[in-house]
Write an enzyme that holds these catalytic residues in place. Sequence first.
Site, PDB file in Angstrom:
ATOM      1  N   SER A  79      28.330   2.648 -30.578  1.00 39.75           N
ATOM      2  CA  SER A  79      27.001   2.953 -30.043  1.00 39.75           C
ATOM      3  C   SER A  79      25.976   2.868 -31.160  1.00 39.75           C
ATOM      4  O   SER A  79      26.317   2.845 -32.340  1.00 39.75           O
ATOM      5  CB  SER A  79      26.955   4.361 -29.420  1.00 39.75           C
ATOM      6  OG  SER A  79      27.859   4.486 -28.346  1.00 39.75           O
ATOM      7  N   ASP A  95      23.648   2.302 -26.310  1.00 40.18           N
ATOM      8  CA  ASP A  95      22.510   1.803 -27.086  1.00 40.18           C
ATOM      9  C   ASP A  95      21.240   2.389 -26.474  1.00 40.18           C
ATOM     10  O   ASP A  95      20.677   1.832 -25.515  1.00 40.18           O
ATOM     11  CB  ASP A  95      22.470   0.284 -27.079  1.00 40.18           C
ATOM     12  CG  ASP A  95      23.751  -0.340 -27.617  1.00 40.18           C
ATOM     13  OD1 ASP A  95      24.534   0.388 -28.253  1.00 40.18           O
ATOM     14  OD2 ASP A  95      23.970  -1.540 -27.394  1.00 40.18           O
ATOM     15  N   SER A 119      29.257   0.404 -25.644  1.00 39.07           N
ATOM     16  CA  SER A 119      28.251   0.821 -26.619  1.00 39.07           C
ATOM     17  C   SER A 119      27.104   1.549 -25.938  1.00 39.07           C
ATOM     18  O   SER A 119      26.456   1.015 -25.024  1.00 39.07           O
ATOM     19  CB  SER A 119      27.722  -0.405 -27.365  1.00 39.07           C
ATOM     20  OG  SER A 119      26.989  -0.034 -28.508  1.00 39.07           O
TER      21      SER A 119
END
Length: 374
Positions: free
Chosen positions: A255, A295, A293
């Site tokens: 992340s 984000d 991830s």
Amino acid sequence: MTGHDPHLLTPSRKQRARAFGIGFDGTPGEFNAITDVPGVSVGYTTLISGDGPLVVGKGPVRTGVTAILPRPIAELATPVFAGVFSQNGNGELTGTHIIEETGAFNFPVTITNTHSCGVTRDGTLRWMHKVLPAALDTGWGLPVGAETFDGFLNDINGHHVNFDDVAGALDSAAIGAIEEGSVGGGTGMITFGFKAGSGTASRIVAWQDSRYTVGVFVQANFGKRRNFTLRGQRVGPDLAEPAIREGTPRAEKGSIIAIVATDAPFLPHQMKRQARRVPLGIAMTGGYGYHSSGDIFLAFSTANPEAALGPSGRIARADFVPDVDIDPFFDAVVQGVEEAILNALVANEDMTGRDGNFVPALPKAWLQAKFPKG
């Protein structure tokens, strides 16, 4: 003063990306850090202890807390205009609903590991009630708390971050040059298969007769080695070694959290627009927003405090840079994000964590060869 160039070295004299002659676009601020934005401060609690096999609740521990104060302590109850953007929502950033609703937030921001996000969020409320009790006497607080996953190196299910650690990070928040790499919430983080974590950068933007600052802070924990890109060159395929060593299998759980701050006057929708430019800086390093991830990005402006307070009974007025002139600030966000990620990688060392899991630092000899100084 630190006695050395803060553009090249952190306060503990770890090398930053510019120390290797890497050229970047734009003009950095005095410390090339988010703390170049007046009033913004950063503090850390770093927790490193133990070695060997994982014993849940005992360690090894490789984690921490990062605290970002958007205003001086006495002014933390005053909101800042803000916007959020999620490129890929496999993660957490608390307080986003009220930011989407009102375009503002108050109180400090914390960043930690995935399983301690609630602790840091609640710890912020405890700390605020101690240092500025009037802010909570007749109301509620919805602090921003963010996370990335450090379970490859850290005993993440041992829940080692406590309220005292949160208070320690908040109490230590300072202006000026700040540490990078394996510190605070970034202690156990990995990017492109190299040790990463906390990184920062800033840019100066001239508009009309004023000079404004855009500062960026990242907790970088994303990306596949093969995609690593350095100033436009795909370098990942040349860096098969040094490799991660897995005492236990490493799942892809990466992340990146990015916080963008500015003293330029902008309205909430304009801060959301700036948050949306963060992925462009990530992409310049080879981050593609993969499935696992988280984000998630927050951008805020410290300008217009009276308008952000929105006092009852009278018209609130805010200054703002018009949208047609916002492009140089987009440049600053993209440039700052790219450099902050690279600083998180460069200002780092090898780390061994739970079960002998090993993550190498980006090789300094390789960097020196890649960017020979004239």
